[in-house]
Design a protein around this motif. Structure first.
Motif, PDB file in Angstrom:
ATOM      1  N   GLN A 177       0.857  -1.187   0.000  1.00 35.18           N
ATOM      2  CA  GLN A 177       0.000   0.000   0.000  1.00 35.18           C
ATOM      3  C   GLN A 177       0.896   1.241   0.000  1.00 35.18           C
ATOM      4  N   THR A 179       0.934   5.582  -0.212  1.00 35.31           N
ATOM      5  CA  THR A 179       0.203   6.851  -0.151  1.00 35.31           C
ATOM      6  C   THR A 179       1.119   7.970  -0.619  1.00 35.31           C
ATOM      7  N   SER A 182      -0.183  14.537  -0.023  1.00 37.89           N
ATOM      8  CA  SER A 182      -1.345  15.334  -0.433  1.00 37.89           C
ATOM      9  C   SER A 182      -0.921  16.623  -1.130  1.00 37.89           C
ATOM     10  N   LYS A 187       0.663  13.350  -9.025  1.00 39.36           N
ATOM     11  CA  LYS A 187       0.321  12.045  -8.447  1.00 39.36           C
ATOM     12  C   LYS A 187       0.593  10.897  -9.416  1.00 39.36           C
ATOM     13  N   GLU A 220      -7.375   8.933  -5.402  1.00 45.49           N
ATOM     14  CA  GLU A 220      -7.110   9.953  -4.394  1.00 45.49           C
ATOM     15  C   GLU A 220      -5.597  10.056  -4.178  1.00 45.49           C
ATOM     16  N   GLN A 221      -5.112   9.584  -3.034  1.00 43.63           N
ATOM     17  CA  GLN A 221      -3.670   9.657  -2.768  1.00 43.63           C
ATOM     18  C   GLN A 221      -3.028   8.278  -2.664  1.00 43.63           C
ATOM     19  N   SER A 222      -3.842   7.228  -2.532  1.00 46.31           N
ATOM     20  CA  SER A 222      -3.308   5.900  -2.241  1.00 46.31           C
ATOM     21  C   SER A 222      -3.636   4.889  -3.328  1.00 46.31           C
ATOM     22  N   SER A 224      -2.997   0.317  -4.011  1.00 48.22           N
ATOM     23  CA  SER A 224      -2.559  -0.957  -3.441  1.00 48.22           C
ATOM     24  C   SER A 224      -2.267  -1.940  -4.564  1.00 48.22           C
ATOM     25  N   ASP A 247       4.407   9.520   0.753  1.00 54.28           N
ATOM     26  CA  ASP A 247       4.128   9.810   2.157  1.00 54.28           C
ATOM     27  C   ASP A 247       4.329   8.578   3.038  1.00 54.28           C
ATOM     28  N   THR A 248       3.623   7.495   2.744  1.00 54.04           N
ATOM     29  CA  THR A 248       3.746   6.270   3.535  1.00 54.04           C
ATOM     30  C   THR A 248       3.832   5.046   2.624  1.00 54.04           C
TER      31      THR A 248
END
Length: 288
Positions: A177, A179, A182, A187, A220-222, A224, A247-248
């Motif tokens: 996953q 992210t 933002s 993106k 959106e931002q994520s 998987s 981000d993560t």
């Protein structure tokens, strides 16, 4: 003293010990209470550590020493073998093999094994039985699935079979996953960099949202994905996190059982969501 003259001997003997360690670990996995096997494993690890230290391969010696500390507790009946301990020791063996291979190819045998060392140290301290952040008590990967993602993450029979067979053949299957920040204005470009990095050393079997939607920034931002590779969790996390504006990153290695669980949970969530979104039939009023 020039140790290069002993390099070939070191490589040959290290490979012998690693083969023995793998064989004995598999035997121990079938009979985890056999301390005789543990003693043999401990001696091989101890010898390998000594050889590596003598030759100046500090990373290899350090990792082996941490593994030796765990085995010492087990052989003295101070620690019982556990799934997390087996998993961590096998990861350590994989890393040792890679380091020796690097030396064989003319390298220095250095490697980032901090995550494995941390797990080994948590075993020795007993923290692995208390901490909620390690593999012994880590939340099942299926519980990390966002209900909104469930439909997109459902595997068809072919995809499931590919992942299952890959695990059986010794490949690593990961659920990843990612992210994106933002604040990112690109993106799709950042996602493309992640996909490109992963495809250089493995195969992406399933992604959600789809690659097409990600390219068109319809997310959106994520995102998987399910991924097949030979790389370890820590290595993948480091590579992906190194991409700008990420981000993560969460990488979970799946075995046969957790893959099955993931597949069942996502299918169940998708079915529930479909039922909840189905139009409700309105019954006509009864005739008066």
């Amino acid at each position: 003293m020039d140790m290069n003259q002993y390099l070939n001997m070191f490589i040959d003997e290290s490979n012998d010990h690693l083969q023995s360690l793998n064989e004995k670990m598999l035997q121990l996995e079938s009979n985890p209470t056999d301390l005789g096997i543990v003693q043999v494993i401990f001696r091989s690890a101890h010898t390998l550590k000594g050889m590596a230290a003598t030759m100046g391969f500090e990373d290899l010696a350090s990792l082996t020493h941490q593994m030796e500390n765990v085995l010492d507790l087990v052989r003295n009946n101070k620690l019982a073998m556990h799934e997390f301990i087996f998993d961590t020791l096998f990861k350590g063996l994989d890393a040792l093999e890679s380091m020796v291979q690097h030396i064989t190819e003319g390298g220095d045998g250095k490697a980032d094994v901090s995550s494995i060392v941390s797990s080994l140290q948590s075993i020795v301290s007993g923290d692995f039985q208390k901490s909620g952040t390690n593999a012994a008590t880590e939340e099942s990967p299926s519980k990390k699935v966002d209900k909104n993602d469930s439909a997109g993450l459902v595997l068809d029979q072919f995809q499931y079979s590919v992942l299952e067979q890959s695990i059986s053949e010794g490949h690593r299957v990961h659920y990843i996953q990612v992210t994106i920040s933002s604040e990112s204005q690109l993106k799709a470009a950042r996602a493309f960099m992640v996909f490109n990095t992963l495809e250089n050393s493995g195969e992406i079997v399933k992604a959600y949202p789809s690659v097409q939607d990600i390219e068109q920034e319809k997310f959106e931002q994520s995102f998987s994905l399910y991924y097949i590779t030979q790389k370890e969790v820590g290595e993948l996390e480091k590579e992906i996190a190194g991409i700008s504006e990420i981000d993560t990153v969460s990488v979970v290695q799946l075995d046969q059982e957790s893959l099955k669980q993931m597949s069942e949970v996502t299918a169940g969530l998708a079915e529930t969501a479909a039922v909840q979104e189905a139009p409700v039939a309105v019954q006509p009023p009864a005739p008066s």
